[in-house]
Enzyme design. Structure first.
Site, PDB file in Angstrom:
ATOM      1  N   GLN A   1       0.701   5.396  21.217  1.00 48.48           N
ATOM      2  CA  GLN A   1       0.846   5.849  19.830  1.00 48.48           C
ATOM      3  C   GLN A   1      -0.335   6.753  19.474  1.00 48.48           C
ATOM      4  O   GLN A   1      -1.447   6.570  19.956  1.00 48.48           O
ATOM      5  CB  GLN A   1       0.975   4.666  18.864  1.00 48.48           C
ATOM      6  CG  GLN A   1      -0.234   3.791  18.697  1.00 48.48           C
ATOM      7  CD  GLN A   1      -0.293   2.659  19.688  1.00 48.48           C
ATOM      8  OE1 GLN A   1       0.157   2.782  20.817  1.00 48.48           O
ATOM      9  NE2 GLN A   1      -0.878   1.533  19.270  1.00 48.48           N
TER      10      GLN A   1
ATOM     11  N   ARG B   1       1.277   9.964  13.883  1.00 47.51           N
ATOM     12  CA  ARG B   1       0.805  10.380  12.567  1.00 47.51           C
ATOM     13  C   ARG B   1      -0.062  11.626  12.777  1.00 47.51           C
ATOM     14  O   ARG B   1      -1.132  11.556  13.357  1.00 47.51           O
ATOM     15  CB  ARG B   1       0.002   9.252  11.927  1.00 47.51           C
ATOM     16  CG  ARG B   1      -0.402   9.455  10.481  1.00 47.51           C
ATOM     17  CD  ARG B   1       0.762   9.606   9.543  1.00 47.51           C
ATOM     18  NE  ARG B   1       1.624   8.448   9.424  1.00 47.51           N
ATOM     19  CZ  ARG B   1       1.274   7.288   8.858  1.00 47.51           C
ATOM     20  NH1 ARG B   1       0.075   7.096   8.399  1.00 47.51           N
ATOM     21  NH2 ARG B   1       2.159   6.316   8.758  1.00 47.51           N
TER      22      ARG B   1
ATOM     23  N   TYR C   1       0.832  -1.208   0.000  1.00 46.16           N
ATOM     24  CA  TYR C   1       0.000   0.000   0.000  1.00 46.16           C
ATOM     25  C   TYR C   1       0.865   1.257   0.000  1.00 46.16           C
ATOM     26  O   TYR C   1       0.685   2.147  -0.839  1.00 46.16           O
ATOM     27  CB  TYR C   1      -0.915  -0.013   1.225  1.00 46.16           C
ATOM     28  CG  TYR C   1      -1.888   1.143   1.287  1.00 46.16           C
ATOM     29  CD1 TYR C   1      -2.960   1.230   0.399  1.00 46.16           C
ATOM     30  CD2 TYR C   1      -1.750   2.140   2.251  1.00 46.16           C
ATOM     31  CE1 TYR C   1      -3.856   2.279   0.464  1.00 46.16           C
ATOM     32  CE2 TYR C   1      -2.648   3.189   2.330  1.00 46.16           C
ATOM     33  CZ  TYR C   1      -3.698   3.258   1.438  1.00 46.16           C
ATOM     34  OH  TYR C   1      -4.583   4.308   1.506  1.00 46.16           O
TER      35      TYR C   1
ATOM     36  N   ARG D   1      -9.744  -0.825  11.190  1.00 41.74           N
ATOM     37  CA  ARG D   1      -9.239   0.485  11.617  1.00 41.74           C
ATOM     38  C   ARG D   1      -9.651   0.751  13.061  1.00 41.74           C
ATOM     39  O   ARG D   1     -10.649   0.234  13.551  1.00 41.74           O
ATOM     40  CB  ARG D   1      -9.766   1.584  10.693  1.00 41.74           C
ATOM     41  CG  ARG D   1      -9.338   1.402   9.258  1.00 41.74           C
ATOM     42  CD  ARG D   1      -9.709   2.606   8.442  1.00 41.74           C
ATOM     43  NE  ARG D   1      -9.621   2.319   7.016  1.00 41.74           N
ATOM     44  CZ  ARG D   1      -9.723   3.238   6.073  1.00 41.74           C
ATOM     45  NH1 ARG D   1      -9.922   4.491   6.394  1.00 41.74           N
ATOM     46  NH2 ARG D   1      -9.644   2.895   4.805  1.00 41.74           N
TER      47      ARG D   1
END
Length: 312
Positions: free
Chosen positions: A208, A276, A144, A185
């Site tokens: 995280q 992220r 991906y 997800r």
């Protein structure tokens, strides 16, 4: 009225995009092979005079007449794109070649739905568009990650070599109604587990972090990017710059759903990024765009959707 092709149009993001395009008066051709997309996502549009649904795989050429193309075709969750990694790479790379060839032939403006995964497990935080990323090219996520990076390469080479009007957006974690309940997800996982009264699975220690953008905000950004001046190609980050740890997200979901669920900790998957978060300064400057929906409000809408579809 623009004739608009949306590849991956029956998916989570694609179906919301089709809704908005039809609402504003465009003539929409939705193309999907239904690997992760669902006819249910666009069933309400099937009788609309300016909406058409076609079963097609973008790894094969498509011959249609359109003015604009949104290329969203590709499974986007690890559980789905790792199921057939070779096909995932083909969808990103061969798919990009085919839609770019179509855009070249009909002189259409074309937008690529890229991803924050091009940054990999980043060493720079938050991630600006100038950051080249830190990606494992042979890891289990690389089908991906590298597929999307190659698609961006193709888009910019078609722009430089053939003067194609391109737009590239890098989409950060997005959530909302029509997410697949089994997409793996974190938002859908937590909500489905909480609604079923199961413990919420936390990978690693839960420290995280991710940034979560509600789907309506994301679609606003994509439309504004497609409509902006020709010279601005991107890539541009689209996402919510508010950052939350997995523990904070789990607490929000539990506070909305209620019930007996607790937290269950498991090992962190291979190559899972620790952080992220998008730097959205470029989107704010060039598009006048920034997300409006807060996490709590967005989660309430998403929980309500899953209650309906799962009948829980």
């Amino acid at each position: 009225m623009n004739r608009v092709l949306v590849t991956g149009g029956a998916g989570f993001l694609g179906s919301h995009l089709c809704d908005r395009l039809v609402e504003r008066g465009d003539d929409v051709l939705c193309v999907d092979n239904f690997f992760t997309g669902s006819k249910r996502n666009v069933a309400h549009l099937l009788n609309h005079p300016y909406f058409e649904l076609m079963r097609h795989d973008v790894t094969f050429p498509l011959y249609v007449e359109v003015d604009r193309i949104f290329n969203l075709a590709c499974p986007a969750s690890p559980i789905h794109y790792q199921l057939d990694p070779v096909q995932t790479t083909k969808t990103s790379v061969h798919g990009a070649i085919n839609v770019l060839g179509l855009a070249k032939r009909v002189k259409a403006r074309i937008l690529q739905a890229s991803t924050s995964e091009v940054y990999g497990d980043p060493e720079v935080h938050p991630q600006p568009e100038e950051y080249w990323g830190r990606v494992n090219p042979i890891g289990i996520r690389s089908c991906y990650d590298e597929g999307k990076r190659c698609a961006e390469t193709l888009f910019f080479d078609y722009h430089r070599q053939h003067h194609l009007q391109i737009k590239v957006v890098r989409i950060f974690n997005t959530y909302g109604p029509r997410m697949h309940p089994a997409d793996g997800r974190v938002v859908s996982n937590f909500i489905c587990q909480a609604l079923a009264g199961k413990d919420l699975t936390i990978y690693g220690d839960g420290s995280q972090s991710r940034s979560f953008c509600y789907v309506d905000d994301l679609i606003d950004g994509m439309l504004q990017m497609m409509d902006t001046r020709v010279e601005f190609t991107g890539p541009v980050n689209l996402g919510n710059s508010s950052e939350f740890t997995m523990l904070e997200l789990a607490e929000q979901v539990l506070s909305i759903v209620g019930g007996p669920s607790k937290l269950c900790f498991k090992p962190l998957p291979q190559d899972d990024p620790r952080q992220r978060q998008p730097d959205i300064a470029l989107a704010e400057k060039e598009l006048g765009w920034s997300p409006k929906v807060g996490l709590t409000d967005g989660l309430r809408e998403t929980v309500a959707y899953f209650r309906r579809v799962l009948d829980l």
